[in-house]
Design an enzyme around this catalytic site. Structure first.
Site, PDB file in Angstrom:
ATOM      1  N   HIS A   1     -21.844   5.008  40.655  1.00 34.49           N
ATOM      2  CA  HIS A   1     -20.489   5.388  41.071  1.00 34.49           C
ATOM      3  C   HIS A   1     -20.511   6.697  41.878  1.00 34.49           C
ATOM      4  O   HIS A   1     -19.888   6.788  42.937  1.00 34.49           O
ATOM      5  CB  HIS A   1     -19.581   5.540  39.843  1.00 34.49           C
ATOM      6  CG  HIS A   1     -18.232   6.113  40.148  1.00 34.49           C
ATOM      7  ND1 HIS A   1     -17.129   5.337  40.416  1.00 34.49           N
ATOM      8  CD2 HIS A   1     -17.816   7.411  40.254  1.00 34.49           C
ATOM      9  CE1 HIS A   1     -16.095   6.131  40.666  1.00 34.49           C
ATOM     10  NE2 HIS A   1     -16.489   7.393  40.572  1.00 34.49           N
ATOM     11  N   GLU A   2     -21.250   7.689  41.393  1.00 32.45           N
ATOM     12  CA  GLU A   2     -21.319   8.972  42.104  1.00 32.45           C
ATOM     13  C   GLU A   2     -21.985   8.805  43.462  1.00 32.45           C
ATOM     14  O   GLU A   2     -21.575   9.422  44.446  1.00 32.45           O
ATOM     15  CB  GLU A   2     -22.049  10.029  41.263  1.00 32.45           C
ATOM     16  CG  GLU A   2     -21.397  10.347  39.905  1.00 32.45           C
ATOM     17  CD  GLU A   2     -19.895  10.622  39.983  1.00 32.45           C
ATOM     18  OE1 GLU A   2     -19.409  11.062  41.032  1.00 32.45           O
ATOM     19  OE2 GLU A   2     -19.209  10.369  38.979  1.00 32.45           O
TER      20      GLU A   2
ATOM     21  N   HIS B   1     -19.610   7.658  46.040  1.00 34.44           N
ATOM     22  CA  HIS B   1     -18.885   8.731  46.730  1.00 34.44           C
ATOM     23  C   HIS B   1     -19.718   9.292  47.886  1.00 34.44           C
ATOM     24  O   HIS B   1     -19.185   9.630  48.941  1.00 34.44           O
ATOM     25  CB  HIS B   1     -18.543   9.861  45.758  1.00 34.44           C
ATOM     26  CG  HIS B   1     -17.434   9.523  44.804  1.00 34.44           C
ATOM     27  ND1 HIS B   1     -16.225   9.020  45.214  1.00 34.44           N
ATOM     28  CD2 HIS B   1     -17.359   9.609  43.455  1.00 34.44           C
ATOM     29  CE1 HIS B   1     -15.442   8.822  44.152  1.00 34.44           C
ATOM     30  NE2 HIS B   1     -16.115   9.156  43.067  1.00 34.44           N
TER      31      HIS B   1
HETATM   32 ZN   LIG Z   1     -15.517   9.134  41.104  1.00 33.00          ZN
END
Ligand SMILES: [Zn+2]
Length: 222
Positions: free
Chosen positions: A94-95, A98
């Site tokens: 998830h990171e 980004h």
């Molecule tokens: Zn996030």
């Protein structure tokens, strides 16, 4: 009506926090079949996306995982960084999601970053105007100004939602297509990311409710 409102703004975030902690606790103990630590997962996905310049570091603090677009660093909390768990895999991906958004100049992310410094100032300033406006009913215009300033902060929170959901869907695509997670792990990783997203949804819902409540006070006066 007021009690429903009060229950909503208190219980909604509490429930979301409880849910994310419980889901994380459960799946951070489930070892991933890939045997890759969160740090290794992040590194692999970054490299696969041509992001060799983005660093992966260990960060202190419970669930302090984040991506910093200014320093180009993916920071993972100790357990996620060092251990090979389903939860750690999902959060690491998830990171990195980004970081990929950052590379692709994803519109909502860019807008959010532009809005961040402004929203920070207006959110803090808004309460001064709102307080004065609420205390002195003759100064309804002060309340109006406060609401307008607060709305910028609420907009910031609303824009956070597509950024978070998009990072999670990118994460799922990456860990599935790279074969990092398999079979039933896919559903478990999704649960972790959905629970995390719910905390953003709850916080945004509360902010919107608060804004609506103030707007109703403002318009029902005079
Ligand atoms: Zn996030």
């Amino acid at each position: 009506m007021f009690w429903i409102y009060l229950a909503a703004i208190i219980l909604l975030p509490l429930y979301a926090q409880f849910k994310v902690k419980r889901t994380y606790k459960k799946y951070s103990k489930v070892r991933s079949t890939s045997g890759m630590t969160g740090a290794e997962v992040a590194r692999l996905i970054l490299d696969q996306n041509g992001l060799q310049d983005v660093k992966v570091v260990e960060s202190q603090g419970y669930l302090s995982d984040h991506y910093n677009p200014l320093t180009k660093i993916v920071a993972l909390s100790t357990h996620n960084y060092r251990e090979a768990s389903v939860a750690g895999t999902a959060i690491a991906a998830h990171e990195v999601g980004h970081a990929i958004q950052d590379k692709e100049a994803y519109a909502f992310l860019r807008f959010r970053h532009r809005l961040a410094p402004v929203a920070n100032i207006t959110s803090n300033a808004s309460w001064v105007f709102i307080m004065i406006g609420l205390i002195f009913s003759s100064m309804n215009s002060m309340l109006g100004i406060g609401i307008a300033l607060l709305a910028v902060g609420v907009l910031f929170q609303v824009v956070t939602l597509p950024v978070e959901f998009n990072a999670s869907s990118r994460a799922m695509n990456e860990i599935v297509s790279l074969g990092i997670i398999r079979n039933e792990e896919e559903g478990h990783a999704k649960k972790v990311l959905s629970a995390a997203a719910m905390t953003y949804v709850a916080a945004t819902a509360v902010a919107v409710l608060e804004l609506v409540r103030l707007i109703l006070i403002f318009t029902n006066r005079d």
